[in-house]
Motif scaffolding. Structure first.
Motif, PDB file in Angstrom:
ATOM      1  N   ILE A  61       0.854  -1.185   0.000  1.00  0.00           N
ATOM      2  CA  ILE A  61       0.000   0.000   0.000  1.00  0.00           C
ATOM      3  C   ILE A  61       0.898   1.245   0.000  1.00  0.00           C
ATOM      4  O   ILE A  61       2.082   1.159   0.343  1.00  0.00           O
ATOM      5  N   GLY A  95      -4.076   0.191   7.251  1.00  0.00           N
ATOM      6  CA  GLY A  95      -3.327  -0.754   6.427  1.00  0.00           C
ATOM      7  C   GLY A  95      -3.612  -2.188   6.812  1.00  0.00           C
ATOM      8  O   GLY A  95      -3.748  -3.072   5.944  1.00  0.00           O
ATOM      9  N   MET A 116      -6.919  -2.962   5.333  1.00  0.00           N
ATOM     10  CA  MET A 116      -6.814  -3.168   3.880  1.00  0.00           C
ATOM     11  C   MET A 116      -6.319  -4.593   3.594  1.00  0.00           C
ATOM     12  O   MET A 116      -6.810  -5.270   2.675  1.00  0.00           O
ATOM     13  N   ALA A 160       0.337  -5.450   5.638  1.00  0.00           N
ATOM     14  CA  ALA A 160       0.676  -4.639   4.467  1.00  0.00           C
ATOM     15  C   ALA A 160       2.082  -4.080   4.610  1.00  0.00           C
ATOM     16  O   ALA A 160       2.508  -3.702   5.705  1.00  0.00           O
TER      17      ALA A 160
END
Length: 287
Positions: A140, A161, A164, A173
């Motif tokens: 990311i 993150g 995500m 991430a």
């Protein structure tokens, strides 16, 4: 069982712990923290965490709430009071509260910092199933502030993150800035190619990991080749293996990056060996 926590000089049941709503840690994320692992009832790398805490406080011109010796005693008391065999001790220092909200720092002569600590019980921390399976990570953009070397509580984007990664069916991430990997959401990042361990060098761009320092030292002592340089996510995706380091996960093998499977999809030999060495050495020097 109700945990015993520490708040500004007092050991209290967690249900009775309180700080001001005007505390700058709450209002401004004007606070730093450390997390120290506990194995076999002893603290891992306490000295390193204490030194980094002092550096973070100095960088933010924040008062030191107590001596290192007093801090060690608080850690030990909490471990004992909460019967922690394997787990974590979380410590946070904020700039405190002068009874209102203002962007300007309060006068350190009249406003004391807030010091809180609590434990987390984590049975099986050293032999976590995740370390046997290995982690999957996605990449990311890194849009955090520029002083990541200071361990502040500004963790909103790293938390995003993590979410995500979860939404993508992954575990974590790795963040990318100007085309290069900085670090994981809560760990330092590494890959291995041709037997060489590659990781980003220290700067204000990444956290100066306590576990990172120990693992790189142990790797060199074990005659492993280490190169500290910038690297891209594509390089990492072509690696033989990868891993992360952190105080709470130690050495965590990475088996997949952005869907690209590393090696045979299982934890690699160097990551497994480094985890083994780190845990063995850390227990020998735990206090």
């Amino acid at each position: 069982m109700t945990r015993t926590v520490y708040v500004n000089g007092e050991y209290l049941p967690e249900t009775e712990a309180k700080i001001s709503i005007f505390d700058r840690g709450f209002l401004m994320a004007d606070a730093v923290y450390e997390v120290t692992s506990v194995l076999d009832g002893k603290l891992i790398d306490f000295e390193g965490h204490a030194v980094r805490l002092a550096r973070s406080l100095k960088e933010l011109d924040m008062q030191t709430p107590c001596t290192k010796e007093e801090l060690l005693e608080i850690h030990r008391q909490l471990v004992a009071k909460n019967d922690i065999v394997e787990g974590l001790v979380y410590l946070q220092v904020s700039r405190g509260s002068d009874g209102d909200r203002d962007f300007a720092f309060p006068d350190p002569e009249t406003t004391k910092p807030t010091l809180v600590l609590f434990t987390q019980n984590k049975p099986g921390l050293a032999n976590s199933p995740a370390s046997q399976k290995g982690a999957k990570v996605i990449s990311i953009d890194d849009i955090r502030w520029g002083r990541r070397d200071i361990k502040t509580v500004q963790l909103l984007y790293p938390s995003m993150g993590k979410m995500m990664a979860k939404a993508a069916g992954a575990d974590d991430a790795w963040m990318i800035e100007d085309g290069y990997v900085t670090e994981g959401t809560s760990n330092n990042a590494y890959f291995v190619k041709g037997g060489k361990i590659v990781t980003r060098p220290l700067s204000t761009d990444i956290l100066h990991g306590i576990t990172r320092t120990a693992v790189l030292r142990l790797a060199k002592e074990a005659q492993m080749e280490v190169e500290e340089r910038l690297f891209t996510i594509d390089e990492a995706k072509e690696a033989d293996e990868a891993f992360t380091t952190s105080a709470s996960a130690f050495v965590m093998p990475v088996v997949e990056i952005d869907g690209a499977v590393l090696g045979d999809g299982t934890p690699g030999p160097i990551a497994k060996r480094l985890r083994e060495i780190y845990l063995d050495e850390s227990l020998k020097h735990a206090i």
